[in-house]
Scaffold this active site. Structure first.
Site, PDB file in Angstrom:
ATOM      1  N   GLU A 248       0.837  -1.210   0.000  1.00 25.79           N
ATOM      2  CA  GLU A 248       0.000   0.000   0.000  1.00 25.79           C
ATOM      3  C   GLU A 248       0.868   1.256   0.000  1.00 25.79           C
ATOM      4  OE1 GLU A 248      -3.297   2.289   2.829  1.00 25.79           O
ATOM      5  OE2 GLU A 248      -2.890   0.155   3.150  1.00 25.79           O
ATOM      6  N   GLN A 285      15.834  34.062 -13.440  1.00 30.44           N
ATOM      7  CA  GLN A 285      16.741  33.136 -12.770  1.00 30.44           C
ATOM      8  C   GLN A 285      16.039  32.335 -11.678  1.00 30.44           C
ATOM      9  OE1 GLN A 285      19.904  34.336  -9.869  1.00 30.44           O
ATOM     10  NE2 GLN A 285      21.302  33.613 -11.475  1.00 30.44           N
TER      11      GLN A 285
END
Length: 383
Positions: A248, A285
């Site tokens: 799971e 940037q």
């Protein structure tokens, strides 16, 4: 150019063919319906039978029980494509990856042949009911009782946060068969939802996973055959849960990494198309640096996930490794998706944008299947 995702080391030509089938199915049946399903808090019931007709259910269940006869890798391909399609409504991971495997591992031969083929066709939808209104991760203190009465069990209690709760036809219920025995008193019993005394509560109004039919379930003197007990004796439920939880948690990691990759790709595309101050947002940037970090997070998470899948396919993935996979990938996807929302600006907060829905959807990944804090506790026990 989108994020370059390396082909997984465990992939094969057969699995890539399956990927194409899954992708086509999800694009056709899921993508156009996501907003409607979110509004209705559930997907269309016939999705299950359509998936069954294509052989997309119970992929890793043996053919003798109606399944696909594949491995966990087959399941992982489907779950990845579901995440990449931006869908969070379909509880197929619970149905095929969890419930079907509880039945395969612990049901009697007669019950396997009764239930699993119907799950493979979508005639029956599976759910697992562990969490209660007053009990989350502390499963040994659940209050739902199952009392033996001749050839039956009588079940009373309430469960909540149950995936597939609205559509479920078969529910694996964690019960106390001995209320004084702690973890040794927990048993798993299968309840078919047409049994008198079973009723559904409301479909819950969640922050994310809006289209998923997560519901409350109630059991009022529900009588089920004693043969519906999983295992050959009472009191095995806690061990059964512990043995199945690594798969799971690996499933959660699979969807987290695929969702992370999808979010990065969405953001790369958006920042190259959207302009600010006369140039694409991508050219700033800060944007490039944030996306460089996100791409690195994706690459590292993918490498670790692939290693864990390989170990699981060999039967070598332990509780610690699965906990690490869930902890790392869910924490990473939450961080990266949040950074991506920031790069979308105000549009990242609008629900018509997939990145906003992803942001809401991934938050639960640090909670369900065991919280991040529980994962750290599990890992620390082995140090």
């Amino acid at each position: 150019m989108p994020l370059q995702i390396q082909k997984s080391s465990w992939s094969t030509t057969e699995l890539e063919d399956l990927r194409e089938l899954a992708r086509s199915f999800l694009q056709k049946e899921f993508v156009p319906n996501q907003e409607r399903w979110a509004a209705e808090k559930k997907l269309d019931r016939e999705i299950w039978t359509k998936a069954g007709e294509l052989g997309l259910l119970c992929l890793s269940i043996p053919e003798e029980y109606g399944g696909g006869g594949g491995t966990f890798a087959h399941e992982a391909v489907l779950y990845e494509e579901q995440a990449r399609a931006g869908d969070s409504a379909w509880g197929v991971t619970v149905h095929s990856g969890i419930v079907a495997h509880y039945l395969l591992a612990y049901a009697s031969e007669e019950k396997k042949r009764e239930w699993l083929p119907k799950m493979a066709t979508g005639e029956m939808v599976g759910a697992v009911a562990m969490t209660e209104p007053g009990t989350g991760s502390d499963l040994q203190n659940i209050k739902t009782r199952a009392v033996r009465d001749g050839d039956h069990y009588v079940i009373n209690g309430a469960k909540t946060f149950i995936t597939n709760g609205f559509h479920s036809d078969l529910v694996v219920v964690a019960c106390k068969t001995d209320p004084d025995a702690g973890a040794q008193g927990v048993s798993l019993i299968v309840v078919e939802t047409d049994t008198p005394g079973f009723r559904r509560g409301r479909v819950l109004d969640k922050v994310g996973l809006k289209g998923q039919d997560t519901a409350e379930l109630f059991f009022d003197d529900v009588r089920v055959p004693a043969a519906n007990l999983l295992g050959d004796a009472e009191g095995q439920g806690f061990i059964q849960l512990m043995l199945q939880l690594p798969q799971e948690r690996l499933i959660i990691a699979v969807t987290a990494v695929a969702g992370l990759e999808a979010a990065v790709n969405l953001t790369i595309d958006y920042t190259k198309e959207r302009t600010a101050f006369g140039r694409p947002i991508f050219n700033f940037q800060n944007t490039k640096f944030k996306l460089a970090e996100a791409a690195t997070e994706a690459a590292v998470s993918r490498a670790f996930l692939d290693q864990c899948i390989e170990r699981h396919l060999r039967g070598e993935l332990d509780v610690q490794g699965a906990a690490m996979a869930k902890l790392w990938t869910t924490e990473r996807v939450n961080k990266v998706v949040d950074d991506c929302v920031q790069l979308f600006g105000g549009y990242g907060y609008m629900t018509e944008y997939p990145i906003a829905r992803a942001w809401a959807d991934v938050r639960i990944s640090r909670i369900f299947g065991g919280t991040s804090e529980i994962m750290k506790e599990i890992i620390s026990r082995t140090l």
